[in-house]
Design a protein around this motif. Structure first.
Motif, PDB file in Angstrom:
ATOM      1  N   ALA A  66       0.836  -1.199   0.000  1.00 44.81           N
ATOM      2  CA  ALA A  66       0.000   0.000   0.000  1.00 44.81           C
ATOM      3  C   ALA A  66       0.872   1.250   0.000  1.00 44.81           C
ATOM      4  CB  ALA A  66      -0.917   0.003   1.217  1.00 44.81           C
ATOM      5  N   GLU A  67       0.389   2.265  -0.704  1.00 43.64           N
ATOM      6  CA  GLU A  67       1.108   3.536  -0.753  1.00 43.64           C
ATOM      7  C   GLU A  67       0.638   4.434   0.376  1.00 43.64           C
ATOM      8  OE1 GLU A  67       0.542   6.783  -3.877  1.00 43.64           O
ATOM      9  OE2 GLU A  67       2.359   5.762  -4.600  1.00 43.64           O
ATOM     10  N   GLN A  68       1.568   4.966   1.149  1.00 44.11           N
ATOM     11  CA  GLN A  68       1.252   5.850   2.259  1.00 44.11           C
ATOM     12  C   GLN A  68       1.926   7.197   2.035  1.00 44.11           C
ATOM     13  OE1 GLN A  68      -0.601   5.260   5.036  1.00 44.11           O
ATOM     14  NE2 GLN A  68      -1.099   3.139   4.601  1.00 44.11           N
ATOM     15  N   THR A  69       1.242   8.261   2.419  1.00 45.23           N
ATOM     16  CA  THR A  69       1.814   9.602   2.313  1.00 45.23           C
ATOM     17  C   THR A  69       2.357  10.016   3.674  1.00 45.23           C
ATOM     18  OG1 THR A  69       0.231  10.191   0.580  1.00 45.23           O
ATOM     19  CG2 THR A  69       1.380  11.989   1.674  1.00 45.23           C
ATOM     20  N   LEU A  70       3.657  10.291   3.727  1.00 43.77           N
ATOM     21  CA  LEU A  70       4.322  10.656   4.967  1.00 43.77           C
ATOM     22  C   LEU A  70       4.789  12.107   4.899  1.00 43.77           C
ATOM     23  CD1 LEU A  70       6.525   7.454   5.478  1.00 43.77           C
ATOM     24  CD2 LEU A  70       4.218   7.895   6.327  1.00 43.77           C
ATOM     25  N   SER A  71       5.128  12.655   6.056  1.00 43.11           N
ATOM     26  CA  SER A  71       5.604  14.033   6.144  1.00 43.11           C
ATOM     27  C   SER A  71       7.122  14.064   6.162  1.00 43.11           C
ATOM     28  CB  SER A  71       5.074  14.695   7.424  1.00 43.11           C
ATOM     29  OG  SER A  71       3.692  14.880   7.374  1.00 43.11           O
ATOM     30  N   LEU A  72       7.707  14.748   5.189  1.00 42.36           N
ATOM     31  CA  LEU A  72       9.140  15.050   5.202  1.00 42.36           C
ATOM     32  C   LEU A  72       9.275  16.497   5.655  1.00 42.36           C
ATOM     33  CD1 LEU A  72      12.141  14.508   4.554  1.00 42.36           C
ATOM     34  CD2 LEU A  72      11.645  15.176   2.184  1.00 42.36           C
ATOM     35  N   ARG A  73       9.873  16.697   6.812  1.00 36.54           N
ATOM     36  CA  ARG A  73       9.987  18.041   7.384  1.00 36.54           C
ATOM     37  C   ARG A  73      11.425  18.538   7.240  1.00 36.54           C
ATOM     38  NH1 ARG A  73       7.142  21.183  11.099  1.00 36.54           N
ATOM     39  NH2 ARG A  73       5.642  19.489  11.443  1.00 36.54           N
ATOM     40  N   GLY A  74      11.591  19.611   6.493  1.00 42.73           N
ATOM     41  CA  GLY A  74      12.883  20.266   6.423  1.00 42.73           C
ATOM     42  C   GLY A  74      12.999  21.275   7.553  1.00 42.73           C
ATOM     43  N   MET A  75      14.155  21.299   8.206  1.00 41.72           N
ATOM     44  CA  MET A  75      14.332  22.184   9.361  1.00 41.72           C
ATOM     45  C   MET A  75      15.777  22.641   9.467  1.00 41.72           C
ATOM     46  SD  MET A  75      14.314  19.422  12.538  1.00 41.72           S
ATOM     47  CE  MET A  75      12.604  18.954  12.311  1.00 41.72           C
ATOM     48  N   ASP A  76      15.968  23.704  10.225  1.00 40.88           N
ATOM     49  CA  ASP A  76      17.314  24.156  10.541  1.00 40.88           C
ATOM     50  C   ASP A  76      17.958  23.203  11.543  1.00 40.88           C
ATOM     51  OD1 ASP A  76      17.508  26.409   8.890  1.00 40.88           O
ATOM     52  OD2 ASP A  76      16.362  27.640  10.303  1.00 40.88           O
ATOM     53  N   PRO A  77      19.287  23.261  11.706  1.00 40.90           N
ATOM     54  CA  PRO A  77      19.948  22.366  12.670  1.00 40.90           C
ATOM     55  C   PRO A  77      19.379  22.459  14.079  1.00 40.90           C
ATOM     56  CG  PRO A  77      21.577  23.388  11.248  1.00 40.90           C
ATOM     57  CD  PRO A  77      20.269  24.040  10.918  1.00 40.90           C
ATOM     58  N   ALA A  78      18.837  23.629  14.455  1.00 38.79           N
ATOM     59  CA  ALA A  78      18.289  23.790  15.806  1.00 38.79           C
ATOM     60  C   ALA A  78      16.927  23.127  15.963  1.00 38.79           C
ATOM     61  CB  ALA A  78      18.179  25.271  16.153  1.00 38.79           C
ATOM     62  N   GLY A  79      16.322  22.666  14.860  1.00 43.04           N
ATOM     63  CA  GLY A  79      14.951  22.169  14.903  1.00 43.04           C
ATOM     64  C   GLY A  79      14.742  20.996  15.826  1.00 43.04           C
ATOM     65  N   LYS A 108       0.190  10.853   6.846  1.00 43.13           N
ATOM     66  CA  LYS A 108      -0.146   9.804   7.805  1.00 43.13           C
ATOM     67  C   LYS A 108       0.383  10.140   9.196  1.00 43.13           C
ATOM     68  CE  LYS A 108       0.937   4.909   8.545  1.00 43.13           C
ATOM     69  NZ  LYS A 108       1.877   5.103   9.649  1.00 43.13           N
ATOM     70  N   ILE A 109      -0.470   9.942  10.206  1.00 36.97           N
ATOM     71  CA  ILE A 109      -0.058  10.037  11.604  1.00 36.97           C
ATOM     72  C   ILE A 109      -0.382   8.706  12.270  1.00 36.97           C
ATOM     73  CG2 ILE A 109      -0.482  11.110  13.844  1.00 36.97           C
ATOM     74  CD1 ILE A 109      -0.974  13.708  12.501  1.00 36.97           C
ATOM     75  N   ALA A 110       0.617   8.067  12.821  1.00 38.63           N
ATOM     76  CA  ALA A 110       0.420   6.795  13.515  1.00 38.63           C
ATOM     77  C   ALA A 110       0.198   7.046  15.001  1.00 38.63           C
ATOM     78  CB  ALA A 110       1.631   5.889  13.305  1.00 38.63           C
ATOM     79  N   PHE A 111      -0.623   6.199  15.612  1.00 36.66           N
ATOM     80  CA  PHE A 111      -0.895   6.331  17.043  1.00 36.66           C
ATOM     81  C   PHE A 111      -1.345   4.987  17.581  1.00 36.66           C
ATOM     82  CE2 PHE A 111      -4.744   7.225  14.714  1.00 36.66           C
ATOM     83  CZ  PHE A 111      -5.752   6.596  15.426  1.00 36.66           C
ATOM     84  N   GLN A 112      -1.423   4.890  18.896  1.00 36.56           N
ATOM     85  CA  GLN A 112      -1.867   3.662  19.552  1.00 36.56           C
ATOM     86  C   GLN A 112      -3.224   3.887  20.188  1.00 36.56           C
ATOM     87  OE1 GLN A 112       1.153   2.531  22.384  1.00 36.56           O
ATOM     88  NE2 GLN A 112       2.316   1.401  20.868  1.00 36.56           N
ATOM     89  N   LEU A 113      -4.143   2.914  20.029  1.00 29.81           N
ATOM     90  CA  LEU A 113      -5.423   2.989  20.722  1.00 29.81           C
ATOM     91  C   LEU A 113      -5.187   2.888  22.220  1.00 29.81           C
ATOM     92  CD1 LEU A 113      -6.358   2.342  17.783  1.00 29.81           C
ATOM     93  CD2 LEU A 113      -8.253   1.091  18.806  1.00 29.81           C
ATOM     94  N   ASP A 114      -5.935   3.665  22.973  1.00 33.35           N
ATOM     95  CA  ASP A 114      -5.696   3.768  24.413  1.00 33.35           C
ATOM     96  C   ASP A 114      -7.017   3.594  25.163  1.00 33.35           C
ATOM     97  OD1 ASP A 114      -4.578   4.208  26.858  1.00 33.35           O
ATOM     98  OD2 ASP A 114      -4.138   6.332  26.561  1.00 33.35           O
ATOM     99  N   VAL A 115      -7.225   2.402  25.735  1.00 33.96           N
ATOM    100  CA  VAL A 115      -8.436   2.133  26.517  1.00 33.96           C
ATOM    101  C   VAL A 115      -8.181   2.618  27.939  1.00 33.96           C
ATOM    102  CG1 VAL A 115     -10.123   0.402  27.247  1.00 33.96           C
ATOM    103  CG2 VAL A 115      -8.931   0.126  25.070  1.00 33.96           C
ATOM    104  N   THR A 116      -8.451   3.900  28.174  1.00 28.30           N
ATOM    105  CA  THR A 116      -8.200   4.506  29.470  1.00 28.30           C
ATOM    106  C   THR A 116      -9.387   4.254  30.414  1.00 28.30           C
ATOM    107  OG1 THR A 116      -9.161   6.592  28.703  1.00 28.30           O
ATOM    108  CG2 THR A 116      -6.782   6.307  28.437  1.00 28.30           C
ATOM    109  N   THR A 117      -9.210   4.682  31.661  1.00 24.96           N
ATOM    110  CA  THR A 117     -10.276   4.514  32.651  1.00 24.96           C
ATOM    111  C   THR A 117     -11.533   5.259  32.249  1.00 24.96           C
ATOM    112  OG1 THR A 117      -8.620   4.269  34.399  1.00 24.96           O
ATOM    113  CG2 THR A 117     -10.863   4.797  35.085  1.00 24.96           C
TER     114      THR A 117
END
Length: 400
Positions: free
Chosen positions: A122-135, A353-362
């Motif tokens: 499957a093709e997924q679209t990801l974020s390539l973030r360009g930043m300065d060295p301080a980023g 795409k943003i990946a995350f974990q399902l969280d069955v909290t109280t």
């Protein structure tokens, strides 16, 4: 009162003692409630997990400057003249300074890149973030887990842990094609499971050159100097001529993104769960009416012996609630075993795409459990009322 309580407890005991005679229909009620609770818990866990991923990314001590009147990095444009004007400001402008007296900031741009997932093609679209060295230093929870940071001006990338785990070809030292050019994976980083782990980081000038975005800057990240830093920064930004610039805390920026997506997830989850709850309530009503019908002689006998209507009503209602509590507990357990920690992904504000974990909290378990209990409360009310209105003598003759 003591006599009434004794009658209630005795009738509850009689009701529960007769459950084996109605085992399968009682189990059907338990399972229907469990299914409703598990479905709602799954949707709420998804929303909560997405919120956690974005909340972990944002810091109240970091400001994000956006241009073009937008509140998202996508569509934002910060002019070079504005950056020079801001960097030239002296005195206290609400932003911390680095070792040489310059502003602690990172110019950044986000480019969507398509990557093929090896597991299913499957093709997924990801974020390539360009930043300065301080980023990277302006991400409070981010730290290298393998390798090193990208070199300035080089076509090197560091990859978030979520991407490194899910996609092949991103091991340290691998060569990856992003866009029309190849990049070398210099390292991996973690960020406490936050949304940053779904990003790829590279040098700003290398990204601008590779994707023909010379001079483009979508956002500035700055470390604030104290609690009043954001207000001071906003005042100085308003003095810069040209297109308006907006400063928001990083925490608020990601909280706004989280709210939109989590609201959409709940918008799908609640109607589906409520629709299923209507069916489960009808099932509970049918189950408890069968329970009253099965115990007609027992209820009539106890009533003729002097038991009041209240014990008959309470005992039947308690049985319904106990069955729904059992179903709710089963549903919560099933959702925790099936969903808690399960990896999921969705599209973020930058259409990546943003990946995350399902969280069955109280609070997730409590909310879903209360819906399960409500099924028993509502579905058991009418049968409980019916138990108080049995025609006693005809009931005894019918079973005699």
């Amino acid at each position: 009162m003591s006599s009434a309580l004794k009658q209630i407890f005795l009738m509850i005991r009689v009701n529960l003692g007769s459950l084996p005679r109605r085992l399968w229909i009682s189990l059907s009620m338990v399972l229907s409630v469990a299914l409703v609770v598990a479905v709602l818990s799954g949707f709420l866990a998804m929303a909560r997990g997405f919120e956690s991923a974005l909340e972990g990314a944002g810091s109240p001590g970091i400001a994000v400057v956006l241009g073009g009147g937008t509140n998202q990095e996508t569509g934002s444009d910060v002019p070079a003249e504005a950056i020079r004007s801001l960097s030239a400001m002296t005195g206290d402008i609400g932003v911390a300074r680095d070792a040489v007296g310059g502003l602690a900031l990172s110019r950044e741009v986000i480019v969507p890149v398509d990557v093929i997932r090896a597991s299913d093609g499957a093709e997924q679209t990801l974020s390539l973030r360009g930043m300065d060295p301080a980023g990277s230093g302006l991400r409070d929870r981010a730290m290298l887990s393998q390798g090193r940071l990208f070199s300035q001006g080089a076509r090197e990338i560091v990859v978030g842990a979520q991407i490194a785990d899910e996609f092949s070809g991103f091991a340290v030292g691998d060569r990856v094609q992003l866009g029309a050019v190849d990049w070398i994976v210099a390292g991996h980083f973690t960020s406490g499971g936050s949304a940053f782990e779904s990003e790829i980081w590279a040098d700003l000038e290398a990204v601008q050159s590779a994707f023909d975005r010379q001079g483009q800057v979508q956002s500035l990240r700055m470390r604030l100097d104290g609690a009043g830093g954001l207000d001071a920064l906003r005042q100085h930004l308003s003095a810069i001529p040209g297109a308006p610039l907006t400063a928001v805390s990083e925490a608020d920026l990601y909280a706004a993104q989280s709210e939109r997506t989590s609201r959409l997830i709940r918008l799908f989850g609640w109607p589906l769960a409520l629709l299923m709850a209507v069916g489960a309530t009808a099932g509970a009503l049918n189950t408890m009416m069968s329970s009253v019908s099965d115990r007609t002689v027992e209820i009539a006998t106890l009533r003729l012996l002097g038991f009041g209507r209240l014990p008959a009503f309470t005992a039947t209602w308690v049985e319904a609630m106990l069955l729904s509590v059992a179903g709710a507990a089963l549903g919560i357990l099933a959702s925790w075993l099936a969903f808690n920690g399960w990896q999921a992904s969705t599209m973020g504000a930058n259409n990546t795409k943003i990946a995350f974990q399902l969280d069955v909290t109280t609070d997730v378990a409590l909310t879903a459990g209360l819906l399960g209990l409500a099924i028993g409360v509502i579905g058991g009310a009418l049968p409980a009322l019916a138990a108080t209105r049995l025609p006693l003598t005809s009931a005894l003759r019918a079973r005699g």
